[in-house]
Design a protein around this motif. Structure first.
Motif, PDB file in Angstrom:
ATOM      1  N   SER A 149      -8.474   7.258  -2.085  1.00  0.00           N
ATOM      2  CA  SER A 149      -8.934   6.937  -3.438  1.00  0.00           C
ATOM      3  C   SER A 149      -9.586   8.127  -4.126  1.00  0.00           C
ATOM      4  N   ASP A 150     -10.234   9.006  -3.376  1.00  0.00           N
ATOM      5  CA  ASP A 150     -10.929  10.148  -3.963  1.00  0.00           C
ATOM      6  C   ASP A 150     -10.068  11.411  -4.038  1.00  0.00           C
ATOM      7  N   TYR A 151      -8.839  11.345  -3.569  1.00  0.00           N
ATOM      8  CA  TYR A 151      -7.981  12.517  -3.546  1.00  0.00           C
ATOM      9  C   TYR A 151      -7.409  12.731  -4.949  1.00  0.00           C
ATOM     10  N   PRO A 152      -7.481  13.949  -5.537  1.00  0.00           N
ATOM     11  CA  PRO A 152      -7.076  14.183  -6.933  1.00  0.00           C
ATOM     12  C   PRO A 152      -5.677  13.686  -7.307  1.00  0.00           C
ATOM     13  N   PRO A 153      -4.633  13.874  -6.480  1.00  0.00           N
ATOM     14  CA  PRO A 153      -3.324  13.349  -6.888  1.00  0.00           C
ATOM     15  C   PRO A 153      -3.308  11.817  -6.972  1.00  0.00           C
ATOM     16  N   VAL A 154      -4.029  11.144  -6.074  1.00  0.00           N
ATOM     17  CA  VAL A 154      -4.070   9.683  -6.117  1.00  0.00           C
ATOM     18  C   VAL A 154      -4.874   9.232  -7.338  1.00  0.00           C
ATOM     19  N   GLN A 155      -5.944   9.938  -7.658  1.00  0.00           N
ATOM     20  CA  GLN A 155      -6.699   9.614  -8.866  1.00  0.00           C
ATOM     21  C   GLN A 155      -5.823   9.780 -10.109  1.00  0.00           C
ATOM     22  N   ALA A 156      -5.007  10.829 -10.135  1.00  0.00           N
ATOM     23  CA  ALA A 156      -4.092  11.042 -11.260  1.00  0.00           C
ATOM     24  C   ALA A 156      -3.061   9.927 -11.329  1.00  0.00           C
ATOM     25  N   LEU A 157      -2.558   9.501 -10.175  1.00  0.00           N
ATOM     26  CA  LEU A 157      -1.592   8.406 -10.109  1.00  0.00           C
ATOM     27  C   LEU A 157      -2.189   7.141 -10.711  1.00  0.00           C
ATOM     28  N   ARG A 158      -3.391   6.802 -10.322  1.00  0.00           N
ATOM     29  CA  ARG A 158      -4.035   5.579 -10.810  1.00  0.00           C
ATOM     30  C   ARG A 158      -4.420   5.680 -12.287  1.00  0.00           C
ATOM     31  N   ALA A 159      -4.631   6.918 -12.783  1.00  0.00           N
ATOM     32  CA  ALA A 159      -4.952   7.101 -14.200  1.00  0.00           C
ATOM     33  C   ALA A 159      -3.693   7.148 -15.063  1.00  0.00           C
TER      34      ALA A 159
ATOM     35  N   LEU B  51      -0.200  22.495  -5.820  1.00  0.00           N
ATOM     36  CA  LEU B  51       0.676  22.010  -6.870  1.00  0.00           C
ATOM     37  C   LEU B  51       1.280  20.721  -6.332  1.00  0.00           C
ATOM     38  N   ALA B  52       1.110  19.643  -7.094  1.00  0.00           N
ATOM     39  CA  ALA B  52       1.588  18.341  -6.615  1.00  0.00           C
ATOM     40  C   ALA B  52       2.482  17.711  -7.669  1.00  0.00           C
ATOM     41  N   TYR B  53       3.333  16.827  -7.212  1.00  0.00           N
ATOM     42  CA  TYR B  53       4.130  15.997  -8.099  1.00  0.00           C
ATOM     43  C   TYR B  53       3.801  14.561  -7.756  1.00  0.00           C
ATOM     44  N   VAL B  54       3.414  13.813  -8.773  1.00  0.00           N
ATOM     45  CA  VAL B  54       2.963  12.434  -8.571  1.00  0.00           C
ATOM     46  C   VAL B  54       3.911  11.513  -9.325  1.00  0.00           C
ATOM     47  N   ASP B  55       4.356  10.425  -8.651  1.00  0.00           N
ATOM     48  CA  ASP B  55       5.228   9.457  -9.294  1.00  0.00           C
ATOM     49  C   ASP B  55       4.852   8.063  -8.813  1.00  0.00           C
ATOM     50  N   GLU B  56       5.043   7.103  -9.698  1.00  0.00           N
ATOM     51  CA  GLU B  56       4.687   5.723  -9.359  1.00  0.00           C
ATOM     52  C   GLU B  56       5.951   4.937  -9.028  1.00  0.00           C
ATOM     53  N   MET B  57       5.821   4.058  -8.035  1.00  0.00           N
ATOM     54  CA  MET B  57       6.944   3.222  -7.628  1.00  0.00           C
ATOM     55  C   MET B  57       6.606   1.758  -7.945  1.00  0.00           C
ATOM     56  N   GLU B  58       7.458   0.884  -7.488  1.00  0.00           N
ATOM     57  CA  GLU B  58       7.219  -0.554  -7.701  1.00  0.00           C
ATOM     58  C   GLU B  58       5.986  -1.018  -6.937  1.00  0.00           C
TER      59      GLU B  58
ATOM     60  N   VAL C 269       4.043   8.032  -4.904  1.00  0.00           N
ATOM     61  CA  VAL C 269       4.536   9.121  -4.070  1.00  0.00           C
ATOM     62  C   VAL C 269       3.825  10.396  -4.528  1.00  0.00           C
ATOM     63  N   VAL C 270       3.263  11.107  -3.561  1.00  0.00           N
ATOM     64  CA  VAL C 270       2.611  12.384  -3.838  1.00  0.00           C
ATOM     65  C   VAL C 270       3.279  13.436  -2.960  1.00  0.00           C
ATOM     66  N   VAL C 271       3.837  14.440  -3.603  1.00  0.00           N
ATOM     67  CA  VAL C 271       4.432  15.556  -2.881  1.00  0.00           C
ATOM     68  C   VAL C 271       3.647  16.782  -3.306  1.00  0.00           C
ATOM     69  N   GLN C 272       3.154  17.541  -2.332  1.00  0.00           N
ATOM     70  CA  GLN C 272       2.325  18.687  -2.692  1.00  0.00           C
ATOM     71  C   GLN C 272       2.667  19.902  -1.861  1.00  0.00           C
ATOM     72  N   GLN C 273       2.314  21.057  -2.434  1.00  0.00           N
ATOM     73  CA  GLN C 273       2.612  22.338  -1.798  1.00  0.00           C
ATOM     74  C   GLN C 273       1.532  23.323  -2.240  1.00  0.00           C
ATOM     75  N   PRO C 274       1.088  24.213  -1.355  1.00  0.00           N
ATOM     76  CA  PRO C 274       0.114  25.222  -1.778  1.00  0.00           C
ATOM     77  C   PRO C 274       0.702  26.079  -2.902  1.00  0.00           C
ATOM     78  N   VAL C 275      -0.115  26.384  -3.903  1.00  0.00           N
ATOM     79  CA  VAL C 275       0.346  27.191  -5.040  1.00  0.00           C
ATOM     80  C   VAL C 275       0.866  28.539  -4.561  1.00  0.00           C
ATOM     81  N   SER C 276       0.216  29.121  -3.572  1.00  0.00           N
ATOM     82  CA  SER C 276       0.660  30.429  -3.074  1.00  0.00           C
ATOM     83  C   SER C 276       2.089  30.358  -2.527  1.00  0.00           C
TER      84      SER C 276
END
Length: 172
Positions: A34-44, A61-68, A73-80
């Motif tokens: 719940s406190d993880y930034p990508p999940v917070q973005a998903l819920r917002a 760098l993450a990609y956030v998408d909502e499903m049914e 779904v959160v996919v992330q990768q270090p920016v470097s």
């Protein structure tokens, strides 16, 4: 993550290539994110690309998408890691630009020198003729404006020679 922000699926181990960063990724079986930034973005409702810095100070760098059913779904990768390929391409582009600029500079210098050489030779000839050497002729190497100027200078020198020669005969 499911509708309650619990981890549903995750990699069993983080890739070793991530090094020390791998220990900062909060992946635990059925852990609450719940406190993880990508999940917070998903819920917002902020779906898509997201850049964030984790608690350890690593940029992601993450990609956030909502499903049914409220799952996400959160996919992330270090920016470097994400930018490493871009940085390599950037170095290649800079090398090509520098090489092109160098070649352009050399070609420009060569061209300017080739264009100004006839002017230098005509100027040198005109100075010598003005100094009294009426036997000197201007080099005529082309049919362009420099050639026309050289022929005109030669005709003028010839006429001056004839005039001075005629005057010397009259004085004699």
């Amino acid at each position: 993550v499911d509708a309650d922000n619990l981890v549903v699926a995750y990699p069993q181990t983080m890739p070793e290539a991530l090094g020390e960063i791998s220990s900062t990724v909060p992946i635990t079986p059925l852990g609450d994110l719940s406190d993880y930034p990508p999940v917070q973005a998903l819920r917002a409702g902020n779906l898509g690309r997201l850049e964030f810095t984790d608690e350890a100070g690593h940029d992601w760098l993450a990609y956030v998408d909502e499903m049914e059913y409220g799952w996400g779904v959160v996919v992330q990768q270090p920016v470097s890691d994400f930018l490493s390929g871009l940085r390599g391409l950037q170095r290649i582009a800079i090398a090509f630009i520098a090489g092109g600029a160098l070649i352009l500079g050399v070609v420009t210098a060569f061209t300017v020198r080739q264009v100004l050489n006839p002017v230098g030779r005509l100027t040198e000839t005109a100075v010598v003729i003005a100094g009294g050497d009426l036997e000197r002729t201007a080099p005529v190497e082309s049919e362009d404006e420099f050639g026309v100027l050289g022929r005109a200078l030669n005709r003028m020198t010839g006429r001056l020679r004839d005039l001075i020669g005629g005057l010397e005969q009259r004085v004699a």
